[in-house]
Design an enzyme around this catalytic site. Structure first.
Site, PDB file in Angstrom:
ATOM      1  N   TYR A   1     -60.237 -62.173  57.724  1.00 39.31           N
ATOM      2  CA  TYR A   1     -60.776 -63.489  58.052  1.00 39.31           C
ATOM      3  C   TYR A   1     -61.413 -64.127  56.821  1.00 39.31           C
ATOM      4  CZ  TYR A   1     -64.055 -66.881  60.156  1.00 39.31           C
ATOM      5  OH  TYR A   1     -64.790 -68.003  60.472  1.00 39.31           O
TER       6      TYR A   1
ATOM      7  N   SER B   1     -65.738 -71.176  55.750  1.00 37.85           N
ATOM      8  CA  SER B   1     -66.848 -70.356  56.235  1.00 37.85           C
ATOM      9  C   SER B   1     -67.665 -69.833  55.068  1.00 37.85           C
ATOM     10  CB  SER B   1     -66.302 -69.167  57.042  1.00 37.85           C
ATOM     11  OG  SER B   1     -67.297 -68.192  57.282  1.00 37.85           O
TER      12      SER B   1
END
Length: 250
Positions: free
Chosen positions: A157, A144
Site C-alpha cells: 500500500y 497518504s
C-alpha cells in the site's frame, strides 16, 4: 465571487461511496458542483450518496465498476460528458489495503489488487478523462502519509502511495501546457473502520504531538475543495498534508 465556490462545475470522483471520497463529494456539491461518482461494489452506499447530493440541489450520477478496466473508465468518462457536458475536476480517490506485517506472508493476489486499485486504475481513469480536460481544470489524487514515512503493516500500500506522489508530479509537468493543475492530498490516519483497525487509536498517549490523532473524513475534505478551486491557482505538482502534525518533509 468566493474563490472557494464551485458553481456549475462538474466533478468526476472515484471511491466516493464512503469515507474521504464521500466527504469530499458532499462538500464540493455544497459549494455548487455536480458530481459523477465511481464506486466498486457498494451500490446501496452510492445510491444514498446520489440522493444526498440531489438534496443539496445539485445533479449526481453514479457508475459501478472497476477502474482497472480501461473500457469501464472510457465509458464512464463519455457518459459523464454526455450528462454534464464537461469535466472540470477529476478526483482519483479509489483505493484498498491489506495489512500484513511480514513480507513473506504477503499474498500475491493482494499485492496485485492493491496496485491495480491504487495506481494502475488511477492512471487508466486519468488517461480516459485527460482529453476532455481544458485550461483551468484540476486533477486531485489521494496519496497518504505512508508514502513519506512508510508503514510496517502496509508495505505494498505504501509503495502505491509513493507511486501516486511521483505520478502527480510527473503529470503536472505534462499537463502544464494545457493549463491543467495536478495536485494530491496525503492524509494521515483517518477514522474509518478499516484505518482504526489498522492503525489503532489511543488519545491518552501523551507522547503524541498535539494534533496526532485519527482525523475525520470531514476534516480531510477541505483540502480537496481548496485544490479544486481558484484559491489554489498557484499550486500544481504539490501535495497537501492534513495529517495531524506529522513531519514528512514532502
Amino acid at each position: 465571487m468566493n474563490d472557494l465556490e464551485l458553481k456549475d462545475k462538474t466533478v468526476l470522483i472515484s471511491g466516493a461511496d464512503s469515507g474521504i471520497g464521500k466527504a469530499a463529494a458532499l462538500l464540493l456539491a455544497e459549494k455548487g458542483a455536480d458530481i459523477a461518482i465511481i464506486y466498486h461494489q457498494d451500490t446501496k452506499g452510492a445510491e444514498k450518496m446520489r440522493q444526498e447530493i440531489k438534496q443539496l440541489g445539485r445533479k449526481a450520477i453514479i457508475f459501478g465498476g472497476d477502474i482497472n478496466d480501461s473500457k469501464f473508465c472510457e465509458d464512464t468518462v463519455k457518459k459523464t460528458i454526455a450528462e454534464f457536458g464537461k469535466i472540470d475536476i477529476l478526483i482519483n480517490n479509489a483505493g484498498t489495503q491489506f495489512p500484513c506485517d511480514n513480507i513473506e506472508d504477503l499474498k500475491e493476489e493482494n499485492i496485485r489488487n492493491t496496485f491495480d486499485s491504487n495506481i494502475i486504475g488511477m492512471i487508466l481513469l486519468t488517461k480516459a478523462a485527460f482529453p476532455y480536460l481544458k485550461q483551468g481544470c484540476s486533477i486531485i489524487n489521494t496519496t497518504s502519509a505512508t508514502a513519506y514515512q512508510g508503514h510496517g503493516e502496509l508495505l505494498d500500500y505504501s509503495a502505491t502511495k509513493g507511486a501516486i506522489v511521483s505520478f502527480t508530479r510527473s503529470l503536472a509537468l505534462q499537463a502544464k501546457p494545457k493549463g491543467i493543475r495536478v495536485n494530491a492530498v496525503a492524509p494521515g490516519p483517518v477514522a474509518t473502520p478499516l484505518t482504526e483497525k489498522t492503525f489503532g487509536e489511543d488519545e491518552e498517549d501523551l507522547n503524541k504531538p498535539p494534533l496526532e490523532r485519527s482525523a475525520t473524513s470531514e476534516e480531510i475534505a477541505p483540502s480537496f475543495l481548496f485544490l479544486a478551486t481558484d484559491a489554489s491557482a498557484q499550486m500544481t505538482g504539490q501535495v497537501l498534508h492534513p495529517n495531524g502534525g506529522l513531519i514528512v518533509n514532502g
